[in-house]
Scaffold this motif. Structure first.
Motif, PDB file in Angstrom:
ATOM      1  N   GLU A  61       0.713  -1.248   0.036  1.00  0.00           N
ATOM      2  CA  GLU A  61       0.278   0.019   0.176  1.00  0.00           C
ATOM      3  C   GLU A  61       0.702   0.945  -0.182  1.00  0.00           C
ATOM      4  O   GLU A  61       0.497   2.195  -0.918  1.00  0.00           O
ATOM      5  N   ALA A  78      -6.552   3.627  -5.139  1.00  0.00           N
ATOM      6  CA  ALA A  78      -7.034   2.791  -4.669  1.00  0.00           C
ATOM      7  C   ALA A  78      -6.357   1.274  -5.362  1.00  0.00           C
ATOM      8  O   ALA A  78      -6.361   1.367  -6.337  1.00  0.00           O
ATOM      9  N   GLN A 135      -6.425  -2.947  -5.681  1.00  0.00           N
ATOM     10  CA  GLN A 135      -7.304  -3.865  -5.982  1.00  0.00           C
ATOM     11  C   GLN A 135      -7.123  -5.326  -6.088  1.00  0.00           C
ATOM     12  O   GLN A 135      -5.849  -4.968  -6.306  1.00  0.00           O
ATOM     13  N   SER A 193      -9.111 -11.771  -5.082  1.00  0.00           N
ATOM     14  CA  SER A 193      -8.966 -12.797  -3.276  1.00  0.00           C
ATOM     15  C   SER A 193      -9.436 -14.423  -4.117  1.00  0.00           C
ATOM     16  O   SER A 193     -10.732 -14.704  -4.705  1.00  0.00           O
ATOM     17  N   PHE A 235      -8.353 -10.351   3.647  1.00  0.00           N
ATOM     18  CA  PHE A 235      -8.852  -8.430   3.608  1.00  0.00           C
ATOM     19  C   PHE A 235      -9.618  -7.765   4.268  1.00  0.00           C
ATOM     20  O   PHE A 235      -9.308  -6.575   4.166  1.00  0.00           O
ATOM     21  N   GLN A 292      -8.398  -5.648   6.521  1.00  0.00           N
ATOM     22  CA  GLN A 292      -7.467  -4.969   6.074  1.00  0.00           C
ATOM     23  C   GLN A 292      -8.243  -3.157   5.913  1.00  0.00           C
ATOM     24  O   GLN A 292      -7.460  -2.439   5.040  1.00  0.00           O
ATOM     25  N   TYR A 314     -10.353  -3.977   2.992  1.00  0.00           N
ATOM     26  CA  TYR A 314     -11.027  -4.490   1.945  1.00  0.00           C
ATOM     27  C   TYR A 314     -12.564  -4.371   1.556  1.00  0.00           C
ATOM     28  O   TYR A 314     -12.136  -4.866   2.462  1.00  0.00           O
ATOM     29  N   GLN A 341     -15.489  -5.329  -0.515  1.00  0.00           N
ATOM     30  CA  GLN A 341     -15.781  -7.309  -2.028  1.00  0.00           C
ATOM     31  C   GLN A 341     -16.945  -6.056  -2.344  1.00  0.00           C
ATOM     32  O   GLN A 341     -17.107  -5.293  -2.168  1.00  0.00           O
ATOM     33  N   PHE A 363     -12.158  -7.254  -4.949  1.00  0.00           N
ATOM     34  CA  PHE A 363     -11.499  -6.238  -3.943  1.00  0.00           C
ATOM     35  C   PHE A 363     -10.821  -5.148  -4.206  1.00  0.00           C
ATOM     36  O   PHE A 363     -10.312  -5.153  -5.203  1.00  0.00           O
ATOM     37  N   TRP A 364     -10.944  -3.929  -3.059  1.00  0.00           N
ATOM     38  CA  TRP A 364     -10.074  -2.847  -3.649  1.00  0.00           C
ATOM     39  C   TRP A 364     -10.051  -2.077  -2.732  1.00  0.00           C
ATOM     40  O   TRP A 364     -11.225  -2.512  -1.449  1.00  0.00           O
ATOM     41  N   LYS A 365      -9.294  -1.239  -2.268  1.00  0.00           N
ATOM     42  CA  LYS A 365      -9.471   0.190  -1.022  1.00  0.00           C
ATOM     43  C   LYS A 365      -8.749   1.064  -1.735  1.00  0.00           C
ATOM     44  O   LYS A 365      -8.211   1.653  -2.077  1.00  0.00           O
TER      45      LYS A 365
END
Length: 177
Positions: free
Chosen positions: A106, A116, A118, A121, A129, A132, A134, A136, A151-153
């Motif tokens: 990250e 972001a 991605q 998983s 995830f 942490q 992330y 869905q 997943f994305w964050k």
């Protein structure tokens, strides 16, 4: 625990390949269900030469986690902001190794200006995830026949906002030219 997270080198390819193969074979049984066709397809490109080429690619950022001289984890981030690999040896699970690798990835993504991150998983990695931060965003079938979770964050949190989210001042859609 004396954990070292460092940039992967070509000389790590064989050990990293071992991590990938053992993690898939032993930790992802609920995903591949010991189906020889799925395992064959999934493991097909997990060989030292291919892994070394991934590490050498200038568009990738690769890390290994080393504990007591042994590679116990491997992660790979693409320049497009996709976490393509994040695998651990079974005995390294639940000891902070995955979290350390993910945090370093990250940081790298942020240094590249990626807004972001991605990833896709396995069901086996879903809870990790999610824990942490992330989010869905659906399911995607992999080329090797396993259903994965997308997943994305968001990484570009706004400074000064306690939740890291931008405040919206209106709900309108501005279409002005």
């Amino acid at each position: 625990m004396s954990l070292e997270i460092r940039i992967a080198a070509a000389t790590d390819a064989s050990a990293a390949c071992n991590v990938l193969r053992r993690s898939i074979e032993e930790c992802c049984v609920s995903d591949h269900r010991n189906d020889p066709a799925i395992l064959g397809a999934w493991l097909g490109n997990k060989n030292p030469a291919t892994v070394a080429s991934w590490f050498a690619s200038p568009t990738n950022f690769s890390l290994v986690a080393v504990e007591r001289g042994e590679v116990v984890g491997v992660a790979l981030l693409t320049g497009a902001g996709k976490l393509a690999l994040c695998y651990l040896l079974p005995e390294a699970l639940r000891h902070g190794v995955g979290k350390a690798l993910l945090q370093r990835m990250e940081q790298q993504a942020c240094s590249w200006g990626v807004k972001a991150l991605q990833l896709h998983s396995t069901a086996s990695g879903e809870a990790f995830f999610a824990s942490q931060g992330y989010v869905q965003a659906g399911k995607v079938r992999s080329p090797y026949g396993v259903e994965t979770i997308f997943f994305w964050k968001q990484l570009d949190a706004v400074a000064g906002e306690p939740d890291g989210k931008r405040k919206r001042f209106c709900n309108c859609n501005s279409n002005s030219a």
